[in-house]
Design a protein around this motif. Structure first.
Motif, PDB file in Angstrom:
ATOM      1  N   LEU A 172      -5.460   6.542   3.145  1.00  0.00           N
ATOM      2  CA  LEU A 172      -4.278   7.293   2.734  1.00  0.00           C
ATOM      3  C   LEU A 172      -4.360   7.607   1.245  1.00  0.00           C
ATOM      4  CD1 LEU A 172      -3.144   4.578   4.610  1.00  0.00           C
ATOM      5  CD2 LEU A 172      -1.266   6.222   4.814  1.00  0.00           C
ATOM      6  N   ARG A 173      -3.772   8.746   0.854  1.00  0.00           N
ATOM      7  CA  ARG A 173      -3.763   9.152  -0.552  1.00  0.00           C
ATOM      8  C   ARG A 173      -2.342   9.422  -1.028  1.00  0.00           C
ATOM      9  NH1 ARG A 173      -8.774  10.433  -2.569  1.00  0.00           N
ATOM     10  NH2 ARG A 173     -10.407  10.980  -1.069  1.00  0.00           N
ATOM     11  N   ARG A 174      -2.151   9.206  -2.335  1.00  0.00           N
ATOM     12  CA  ARG A 174      -0.935   9.618  -3.039  1.00  0.00           C
ATOM     13  C   ARG A 174      -1.382  10.009  -4.442  1.00  0.00           C
ATOM     14  NH1 ARG A 174       3.690   5.265  -3.910  1.00  0.00           N
ATOM     15  NH2 ARG A 174       2.108   4.474  -5.357  1.00  0.00           N
ATOM     16  N   GLY A 175      -1.650  11.313  -4.616  1.00  0.00           N
ATOM     17  CA  GLY A 175      -2.222  11.754  -5.882  1.00  0.00           C
ATOM     18  C   GLY A 175      -3.606  11.154  -6.057  1.00  0.00           C
ATOM     19  N   GLU A 176      -3.845  10.499  -7.194  1.00  0.00           N
ATOM     20  CA  GLU A 176      -5.137   9.869  -7.441  1.00  0.00           C
ATOM     21  C   GLU A 176      -5.220   8.473  -6.836  1.00  0.00           C
ATOM     22  OE1 GLU A 176      -5.916   9.847 -11.581  1.00  0.00           O
ATOM     23  OE2 GLU A 176      -6.335  12.001 -11.695  1.00  0.00           O
ATOM     24  N   GLU A 177      -4.110   7.963  -6.344  1.00  0.00           N
ATOM     25  CA  GLU A 177      -4.114   6.638  -5.729  1.00  0.00           C
ATOM     26  C   GLU A 177      -4.592   6.730  -4.282  1.00  0.00           C
ATOM     27  OE1 GLU A 177      -0.536   4.076  -6.720  1.00  0.00           O
ATOM     28  OE2 GLU A 177       0.230   6.097  -7.106  1.00  0.00           O
ATOM     29  N   PHE A 178      -5.217   5.659  -3.809  1.00  0.00           N
ATOM     30  CA  PHE A 178      -5.565   5.615  -2.392  1.00  0.00           C
ATOM     31  C   PHE A 178      -5.285   4.231  -1.835  1.00  0.00           C
ATOM     32  CE2 PHE A 178      -9.587   4.001  -4.106  1.00  0.00           C
ATOM     33  CZ  PHE A 178      -9.931   3.018  -3.193  1.00  0.00           C
ATOM     34  N   MET A 179      -5.195   4.181  -0.516  1.00  0.00           N
ATOM     35  CA  MET A 179      -4.984   2.932   0.206  1.00  0.00           C
ATOM     36  C   MET A 179      -5.857   2.970   1.452  1.00  0.00           C
ATOM     37  SD  MET A 179      -1.494   1.530   2.047  1.00  0.00           S
ATOM     38  CE  MET A 179      -0.611   1.444   0.498  1.00  0.00           C
ATOM     39  N   THR A 180      -6.524   1.855   1.755  1.00  0.00           N
ATOM     40  CA  THR A 180      -7.277   1.764   3.002  1.00  0.00           C
ATOM     41  C   THR A 180      -6.727   0.616   3.832  1.00  0.00           C
ATOM     42  OG1 THR A 180      -8.993   0.213   2.235  1.00  0.00           O
ATOM     43  CG2 THR A 180      -9.364   2.561   1.811  1.00  0.00           C
ATOM     44  N   LEU A 181      -6.755   0.788   5.135  1.00  0.00           N
ATOM     45  CA  LEU A 181      -6.353  -0.240   6.087  1.00  0.00           C
ATOM     46  C   LEU A 181      -7.485  -0.404   7.090  1.00  0.00           C
ATOM     47  CD1 LEU A 181      -2.768   1.107   6.921  1.00  0.00           C
ATOM     48  CD2 LEU A 181      -3.318  -0.702   5.313  1.00  0.00           C
ATOM     49  N   HIS A 182      -7.864  -1.635   7.366  1.00  0.00           N
ATOM     50  CA  HIS A 182      -8.818  -1.855   8.447  1.00  0.00           C
ATOM     51  C   HIS A 182      -8.654  -3.265   8.999  1.00  0.00           C
ATOM     52  CE1 HIS A 182     -11.452  -3.442   5.088  1.00  0.00           C
ATOM     53  NE2 HIS A 182     -11.732  -4.350   6.006  1.00  0.00           N
ATOM     54  N   ALA A 183      -9.148  -3.454  10.204  1.00  0.00           N
ATOM     55  CA  ALA A 183      -9.070  -4.752  10.868  1.00  0.00           C
ATOM     56  C   ALA A 183     -10.439  -5.403  10.871  1.00  0.00           C
ATOM     57  CB  ALA A 183      -8.579  -4.577  12.302  1.00  0.00           C
ATOM     58  N   THR A 184     -10.469  -6.691  10.572  1.00  0.00           N
ATOM     59  CA  THR A 184     -11.687  -7.480  10.711  1.00  0.00           C
ATOM     60  C   THR A 184     -11.471  -8.457  11.862  1.00  0.00           C
ATOM     61  OG1 THR A 184     -11.033  -9.291   9.247  1.00  0.00           O
ATOM     62  CG2 THR A 184     -11.983  -7.328   8.210  1.00  0.00           C
ATOM     63  N   ASP A 185     -12.423  -9.356  12.067  1.00  0.00           N
ATOM     64  CA  ASP A 185     -12.276 -10.335  13.139  1.00  0.00           C
ATOM     65  C   ASP A 185     -10.978 -11.123  13.012  1.00  0.00           C
ATOM     66  OD1 ASP A 185     -14.567  -9.676  14.402  1.00  0.00           O
ATOM     67  OD2 ASP A 185     -15.742 -11.383  13.715  1.00  0.00           O
ATOM     68  N   SER A 227       2.429   0.396  11.815  1.00  0.00           N
ATOM     69  CA  SER A 227       3.625   0.074  11.032  1.00  0.00           C
ATOM     70  C   SER A 227       3.315   0.075   9.541  1.00  0.00           C
ATOM     71  CB  SER A 227       4.195  -1.276  11.461  1.00  0.00           C
ATOM     72  OG  SER A 227       3.351  -2.347  11.080  1.00  0.00           O
ATOM     73  N   LEU A 228       2.110  -0.378   9.167  1.00  0.00           N
ATOM     74  CA  LEU A 228       1.718  -0.360   7.758  1.00  0.00           C
ATOM     75  C   LEU A 228       1.531   1.074   7.269  1.00  0.00           C
ATOM     76  CD1 LEU A 228      -0.839  -3.322   7.757  1.00  0.00           C
ATOM     77  CD2 LEU A 228       1.439  -3.317   6.741  1.00  0.00           C
ATOM     78  N   VAL A 229       0.981   1.936   8.132  1.00  0.00           N
ATOM     79  CA  VAL A 229       0.836   3.351   7.779  1.00  0.00           C
ATOM     80  C   VAL A 229       2.209   3.977   7.566  1.00  0.00           C
ATOM     81  CG1 VAL A 229       0.117   5.617   8.638  1.00  0.00           C
ATOM     82  CG2 VAL A 229      -1.401   3.644   8.897  1.00  0.00           C
ATOM     83  N   ALA A 230       3.156   3.652   8.441  1.00  0.00           N
ATOM     84  CA  ALA A 230       4.514   4.199   8.303  1.00  0.00           C
ATOM     85  C   ALA A 230       5.151   3.753   6.991  1.00  0.00           C
ATOM     86  CB  ALA A 230       5.364   3.764   9.496  1.00  0.00           C
ATOM     87  N   GLU A 231       4.947   2.490   6.614  1.00  0.00           N
ATOM     88  CA  GLU A 231       5.479   1.999   5.340  1.00  0.00           C
ATOM     89  C   GLU A 231       4.867   2.768   4.174  1.00  0.00           C
ATOM     90  OE1 GLU A 231       4.909  -2.181   4.914  1.00  0.00           O
ATOM     91  OE2 GLU A 231       5.844  -2.681   6.837  1.00  0.00           O
ATOM     92  N   ALA A 232       3.549   3.001   4.249  1.00  0.00           N
ATOM     93  CA  ALA A 232       2.871   3.713   3.168  1.00  0.00           C
ATOM     94  C   ALA A 232       3.346   5.162   3.082  1.00  0.00           C
ATOM     95  CB  ALA A 232       1.358   3.658   3.382  1.00  0.00           C
ATOM     96  N   GLU A 233       3.528   5.806   4.235  1.00  0.00           N
ATOM     97  CA  GLU A 233       3.999   7.198   4.237  1.00  0.00           C
ATOM     98  C   GLU A 233       5.409   7.298   3.671  1.00  0.00           C
ATOM     99  OE1 GLU A 233       1.449   9.177   7.901  1.00  0.00           O
ATOM    100  OE2 GLU A 233       3.331   8.126   8.363  1.00  0.00           O
ATOM    101  N   ALA A 234       6.228   6.298   3.954  1.00  0.00           N
ATOM    102  CA  ALA A 234       7.580   6.291   3.390  1.00  0.00           C
ATOM    103  C   ALA A 234       7.547   6.120   1.877  1.00  0.00           C
ATOM    104  CB  ALA A 234       8.402   5.171   4.029  1.00  0.00           C
ATOM    105  N   ASP A 235       6.426   5.599   1.372  1.00  0.00           N
ATOM    106  CA  ASP A 235       6.263   5.389  -0.070  1.00  0.00           C
ATOM    107  C   ASP A 235       5.494   6.537  -0.720  1.00  0.00           C
ATOM    108  OD1 ASP A 235       6.731   3.855  -2.365  1.00  0.00           O
ATOM    109  OD2 ASP A 235       4.791   2.841  -2.209  1.00  0.00           O
ATOM    110  N   ALA A 238      -0.113   9.786   2.216  1.00  0.00           N
ATOM    111  CA  ALA A 238      -0.397  10.611   3.389  1.00  0.00           C
ATOM    112  C   ALA A 238      -1.794  10.287   3.889  1.00  0.00           C
ATOM    113  CB  ALA A 238      -0.293  12.097   3.048  1.00  0.00           C
ATOM    114  N   VAL A 239      -1.956  10.241   5.203  1.00  0.00           N
ATOM    115  CA  VAL A 239      -3.260   9.944   5.795  1.00  0.00           C
ATOM    116  C   VAL A 239      -4.234  11.074   5.476  1.00  0.00           C
ATOM    117  CG1 VAL A 239      -4.521   9.596   7.954  1.00  0.00           C
ATOM    118  CG2 VAL A 239      -2.252   8.570   7.647  1.00  0.00           C
ATOM    119  N   ASP A 240      -5.420  10.716   5.006  1.00  0.00           N
ATOM    120  CA  ASP A 240      -6.482  11.686   4.715  1.00  0.00           C
ATOM    121  C   ASP A 240      -7.502  11.618   5.848  1.00  0.00           C
ATOM    122  OD1 ASP A 240      -8.546  13.234   3.799  1.00  0.00           O
ATOM    123  OD2 ASP A 240      -8.640  12.333   1.802  1.00  0.00           O
TER     124      ASP A 240
END
Length: 323
Positions: A172-185, A227-235, A238-240
């Motif tokens: 996800l991006r917000r201007g120059e900021e980014f956020m990644t989400l992923h699942a591990t074991d 749910s984490l994506v929804a929280e980020a979008e509310a902040d 946006a998903v890239d």
């Protein structure tokens, strides 16, 4: 087709074998000394070695802890090894663990650095009443030689901020900021950073996949990520979707059997929490002729980079796992 079994409290849900990561993580490398067994070298007190008798001047007798004499694992003489960034260039580093049925798994290890190697060797290996250690013969040391090279993260490194599975990868991006989400074991990992050329990770937090001791099933993992994506979008993020093209397979491999620096390598799991700042001090794998952590297991010693540069080995941690 056999129906998949439901995950239980003690059995994690299956994840895809082909672990993946973003290409900007795959490009990271770390310097490492690949250590090879060198039976042709003489086993002297100051030799780099696995097992045997370490260098024991009068000022540094064989160590003991609450369980008695510790288990000697390895010794590295930096005067005879290639220079590795941030590591000492002279002196000897010795690694010991507790002598118990778990081979020190739940106890603090001892990483002992002897800067000056000019005093005579006066000590000897203790006699163990009970030796559960990984060496078949603790008195027989195996000398080592080392080659400086580089190491890229592989599936078996399991560094949670680099390796994820196909059960979840979101950018996800917000201007120059980014956020990644992923699942591990074992975790759902949230990372934050800014775009300045190659993205730099500035913050990392983990959302455990097993609250109250129960594993989240794959559907619950997807719901949690949503749910984490929804929280980020509310902040304002946006998903890239274009970043999906930059997901690549994590190379499969176990790294090196014996190594200084580089990435750790695990048979089962990394016991450190995601975001743990420690790096691999030494990796000691299993070899049929020399050392065996249960069923072809692997041991890792970890240190904070600041401690390594300061030559402070008092906070080194240790873990091993087995097939």
């Amino acid at each position: 087709m056999t129906e998949p079994t439901e995950p239980t409290e003690s059995t994690p849900p299956p994840l895809p074998w082909n672990y993946t990561l973003f290409d900007f993580d795959a490009d990271t490398t770390r310097p490492v000394i690949d250590l090879d067994l060198a039976p042709e070298r003489p086993d002297t007190p100051t030799t780099s070695k696995i097992g045997g008798t370490p260098y024991l001047p009068e000022s540094h007798p064989f160590p003991e802890d609450e369980a008695g004499p510790m288990l000697f694992i390895a010794q590295f003489n930096f005067d005879e090894l290639p220079e590795l960034p941030d590591f000492p260039t002279t002196g000897i580093l010795q690694l010991f663990v507790r002598n118990d049925s778990l081979m020190g798994l739940d106890s603090p290890p001892l990483a002992r650095y002897i800067e000056h190697v000019d005093a005579p060797h006066t000590g000897s290996l203790p006699s163990y009443e009970d030796y559960p250690g990984p060496m078949e013969d603790p008195e027989e040391g195996m000398p080592l030689t080392g080659t400086l090279t580089t190491m890229t993260p592989t599936f078996n490194c399991k560094d949670a901020w680099e390796i994820g599975s196909e059960s979840g990868h979101v950018f996800l991006r917000r201007g120059e900021e980014f956020m990644t989400l992923h699942a591990t074991d074992e975790h759902i990992v949230v990372r934050r950073g800014t775009d300045t050329g190659v993205p730099q990770i500035q913050e990392l937090e983990a959302r455990t996949r097993f609250p109250d001791g129960e594993w989240l099933n794959p559907t619950q993992v997807q719901e949690k990520i949503a749910s984490l994506v929804a929280e980020a979008e509310a902040d304002g993020f946006a998903v890239d979707e274009s970043m999906q093209e930059r997901i690549v397979d994590a190379p499969f491999g176990f790294g090196f059997i014996f190594a200084l620096g580089g990435y750790p390598s695990f048979v089962q799991l990394d016991r450190r929490p995601p975001g743990d700042p420690t790096v691999c001090l030494a990796h000691i794998g299993s070899d049929e002729e020399t050392i065996m952590f249960e069923d072809y297991g692997a041991a890792n010693f970890f240190i904070h980079p600041d401690d390594l540069r300061a030559r402070d080995f008092s906070r080194v941690t240790f873990s091993w796992d087995s097939a």
